[in-house]
Each structure stands twice: as C-alpha cells, then as structure tokens.
Design a protein around this motif. Sequence first.
Motif, short mmCIF file in Angstrom:
data_model
loop_
_atom_site.label_atom_id
_atom_site.label_comp_id
_atom_site.label_asym_id
_atom_site.label_seq_id
_atom_site.Cartn_x
_atom_site.Cartn_y
_atom_site.Cartn_z
N GLU A 286 -7.75 4.29 -11.38
CA GLU A 286 -8.44 2.89 -11.36
C GLU A 286 -7.60 1.66 -11.02
OE1 GLU A 286 -9.47 3.10 -15.25
OE2 GLU A 286 -11.02 4.31 -15.88
N ILE A 287 -6.10 2.44 -11.73
CA ILE A 287 -4.92 1.58 -11.21
C ILE A 287 -4.61 1.27 -9.72
CG2 ILE A 287 -2.48 0.65 -12.08
CD1 ILE A 287 -3.31 2.51 -14.57
N LYS A 288 -3.87 0.04 -8.95
CA LYS A 288 -3.28 -0.91 -7.71
C LYS A 288 -3.00 -0.97 -8.15
CE LYS A 288 -6.53 2.34 -5.52
NZ LYS A 288 -6.17 3.97 -5.87
N ASP A 289 -2.41 -1.36 -9.36
CA ASP A 289 -1.07 -2.96 -9.86
C ASP A 289 -0.06 -2.22 -9.87
OD1 ASP A 289 0.12 -5.46 -10.19
OD2 ASP A 289 0.03 -4.34 -12.21
N GLY B 28 0.78 -1.48 0.01
CA GLY B 28 0.01 -0.13 0.16
C GLY B 28 0.78 0.94 0.37
N PHE B 29 2.04 1.34 0.77
CA PHE B 29 2.76 2.45 0.49
C PHE B 29 3.66 2.57 -0.28
CE2 PHE B 29 7.51 4.21 1.42
CZ PHE B 29 6.54 5.21 1.69
N ILE B 30 4.04 1.66 -1.35
CA ILE B 30 4.52 1.67 -2.56
C ILE B 30 3.20 2.20 -3.63
CG2 ILE B 30 5.25 0.26 -4.97
CD1 ILE B 30 7.31 -1.12 -2.86
N VAL B 31 2.23 1.75 -3.64
CA VAL B 31 1.62 2.37 -4.51
C VAL B 31 1.13 3.25 -4.27
CG1 VAL B 31 -1.30 1.85 -4.33
CG2 VAL B 31 0.82 0.00 -5.34
N GLU B 32 0.74 4.70 -2.97
CA GLU B 32 -0.04 5.17 -2.45
C GLU B 32 1.36 6.15 -3.00
OE1 GLU B 32 -0.25 7.87 1.62
OE2 GLU B 32 -0.43 6.07 1.80
#
Length: 122
Positions: free
Chosen positions: A46-49, A14-18
Amino acid sequence: MGIKKEDQKPLSRGFIVESLTMRIEALVHLIKSDVIRAAISSKLGEIKDIKALYQLLSLAQASIENSELIENKIKGGLTFHPITGELLSELDYTEIVDYFIEMGKNEMNTVKPKNNNKPKAV
C-alpha cells in the motif's frame, strides 16, 4: 577517476521507493513473529511514501531481534500519518488532537486588541 559530486544525478523517487521495498521484502523473511510479518507485508504493498517506507524498514529491522516487544505495540495494526508518514500505531494521538481543538477554541474566544498605532502627523 571517480565521479565528481556535482556530476552525480540525484536518485529518482521511484528508484528509492523500489529499493526500500526490496530491502523490506528481504528482511520480512527473517522476522520470527507471524503477526508482525503479516502486518509489514500487508502495508508494504500500500505504501509509496518514502518516509513511511523508512519507518517500515526500521520496524522490520527491529522486529528481527525484538519481535515480542513490537508485537505487543502493533496489536491494532500499522497506521501511518497521512501527511508526515510517521508510524502512529504506538502513539496515542487522540490526546494531541484534543489539545489542538482546545487550543483553537481558546484562541477563537480570546479577543486580541488591535494595534492601531498610527504615525503622528508632523
């Protein structure tokens, strides 16, 4: 005294995505092309990958300097591969799919001889 490498905890997903999302948001304002800016902004929500976000970050960074070239490549919108997360917008993947279908048909039609090598009785 520094932190040893073994003592460091890996970063959470989650930290990396944020972090990637925040970095892309900061770059979007520097893009000259409205088309690219709108495409990146719409996909960003939309993207969380993580792989797809890295692709979007690369696109945003490249768009700052070469927006005209990139705008021509993404006329159809941004499309990401659902498994690998790769950006498919500039790739013509229909030929690849046709190739795999043809290869599968050939594989099904080819009869492979069974290998029935039994050890000889002594």
